[in-house]
Design a protein around this motif. Structure first.
Motif, PDB file in Angstrom:
ATOM      1  N   ALA A 103       0.827  -1.214   0.000  1.00 55.19           N
ATOM      2  CA  ALA A 103       0.000   0.000   0.000  1.00 55.19           C
ATOM      3  C   ALA A 103       0.860   1.264   0.000  1.00 55.19           C
ATOM      4  O   ALA A 103       2.035   1.237   0.357  1.00 55.19           O
ATOM      5  CB  ALA A 103      -0.921   0.010   1.210  1.00 55.19           C
TER       6      ALA A 103
ATOM      7  N   VAL B  57      -0.022   5.751   0.728  1.00 58.50           N
ATOM      8  CA  VAL B  57      -1.058   6.672   1.196  1.00 58.50           C
ATOM      9  C   VAL B  57      -0.843   8.037   0.556  1.00 58.50           C
ATOM     10  O   VAL B  57       0.261   8.372   0.128  1.00 58.50           O
ATOM     11  CB  VAL B  57      -1.077   6.825   2.739  1.00 58.50           C
TER      12      VAL B  57
ATOM     13  N   GLY C 119      -8.368   3.648   9.952  1.00 53.26           N
ATOM     14  CA  GLY C 119      -9.528   3.010   9.334  1.00 53.26           C
ATOM     15  C   GLY C 119      -9.128   2.273   8.069  1.00 53.26           C
ATOM     16  O   GLY C 119      -7.993   2.390   7.603  1.00 53.26           O
ATOM     17  N   ARG C 120     -10.057   1.531   7.509  1.00 50.38           N
ATOM     18  CA  ARG C 120      -9.776   0.826   6.256  1.00 50.38           C
ATOM     19  C   ARG C 120      -9.776   1.773   5.062  1.00 50.38           C
ATOM     20  O   ARG C 120      -8.993   1.610   4.139  1.00 50.38           O
ATOM     21  CB  ARG C 120     -10.817  -0.276   6.033  1.00 50.38           C
ATOM     22  N   ARG C 121     -10.675   2.742   5.071  1.00 53.44           N
ATOM     23  CA  ARG C 121     -10.799   3.652   3.917  1.00 53.44           C
ATOM     24  C   ARG C 121     -10.079   4.973   4.117  1.00 53.44           C
ATOM     25  O   ARG C 121      -9.613   5.569   3.156  1.00 53.44           O
ATOM     26  CB  ARG C 121     -12.265   3.903   3.607  1.00 53.44           C
ATOM     27  N   ILE C 122     -10.044   5.458   5.345  1.00 48.69           N
ATOM     28  CA  ILE C 122      -9.297   6.678   5.652  1.00 48.69           C
ATOM     29  C   ILE C 122      -8.601   6.498   7.002  1.00 48.69           C
ATOM     30  O   ILE C 122      -9.059   5.719   7.840  1.00 48.69           O
ATOM     31  CB  ILE C 122     -10.177   7.942   5.673  1.00 48.69           C
TER      32      ILE C 122
ATOM     33  N   THR D  91      -6.314  13.815   7.120  1.00 52.58           N
ATOM     34  CA  THR D  91      -6.840  12.521   6.692  1.00 52.58           C
ATOM     35  C   THR D  91      -5.967  11.982   5.574  1.00 52.58           C
ATOM     36  O   THR D  91      -5.645  12.703   4.625  1.00 52.58           O
ATOM     37  CB  THR D  91      -8.287  12.687   6.177  1.00 52.58           C
TER      38      THR D  91
ATOM     39  N   ILE E  53      -5.494   8.628   2.778  1.00 50.49           N
ATOM     40  CA  ILE E  53      -6.264   7.591   2.099  1.00 50.49           C
ATOM     41  C   ILE E  53      -5.288   6.585   1.487  1.00 50.49           C
ATOM     42  O   ILE E  53      -4.276   6.983   0.903  1.00 50.49           O
ATOM     43  CB  ILE E  53      -7.195   8.188   1.024  1.00 50.49           C
ATOM     44  N   PRO E  54      -5.566   5.298   1.655  1.00 51.13           N
ATOM     45  CA  PRO E  54      -4.729   4.299   0.981  1.00 51.13           C
ATOM     46  C   PRO E  54      -4.914   4.380  -0.529  1.00 51.13           C
ATOM     47  O   PRO E  54      -6.024   4.584  -1.007  1.00 51.13           O
ATOM     48  CB  PRO E  54      -5.261   2.965   1.513  1.00 51.13           C
ATOM     49  N   VAL E  55      -3.813   4.242  -1.262  1.00 50.35           N
ATOM     50  CA  VAL E  55      -3.878   4.219  -2.737  1.00 50.35           C
ATOM     51  C   VAL E  55      -3.140   3.003  -3.255  1.00 50.35           C
ATOM     52  O   VAL E  55      -2.316   2.435  -2.586  1.00 50.35           O
ATOM     53  CB  VAL E  55      -3.281   5.504  -3.364  1.00 50.35           C
TER      54      VAL E  55
END
Length: 137
Positions: free
Chosen positions: A76, A78, A106-109, A133, A135-137
């Motif tokens: 992953a 971010v 979190g999983r999404r953020i 915040t 976010i995974p990318v």
């Protein structure tokens, strides 16, 4: 495990040419927490002679982002979705220390934060706080 984590974060950090331009270095890496230091160079000052807010923001954002990455799977990456900064006092001193941490993974953020300190000798002055915040990318 910690060695793999540190190796992965150090490799990603090395690809950030902005951090190289600022003279920033990774000072500490642990799950959910990353510390970055940067000198207050003559090329990173604002018009009153203090470290520019962009310097504090850049290393604070990266410290918070890498703290998020430290909790992510190996494949992953971010990116910052949003980041807020409170500048509390001018960043005068020899160097800055940004201590990033994960507030909520979190999983999404991921909600992250960072504190930025100006250091002169043994004296640390709290100059900025960031919250944002990732976010995974």
């Amino acid at each position: 495990m910690m060695t793999e984590l540190a190796t992965r974060i150090r490799a990603s950090f090395a690809r950030q040419t902005m951090m190289q331009t600022l003279g920033a270095t990774l000072a500490a890496i642990e799950p959910g927490k990353v510390t970055i230091t940067a000198p207050i160079l003559p090329t990173s000052l604002q018009q009153h002679g203090a470290g520019h807010a962009g310097l504090a923001f850049s290393i604070g954002d990266s410290a918070a982002g890498y703290s998020a990455l430290s909790l992510m799977p190996e494949d992953a990456e971010v990116m910052t979705v949003e980041m807020k900064i409170n500048l509390m006092t001018p960043a005068t001193g020899d160097h800055l220390i940004a201590e990033g941490r994960v507030i909520r993974p979190g999983r999404r953020i991921l909600v992250v934060a960072a504190d930025v300190w100006a250091v002169t000798g043994d004296i640390r002055k709290h100059v900025a706080m960031l919250q944002g915040t990732m976010i995974p990318v």
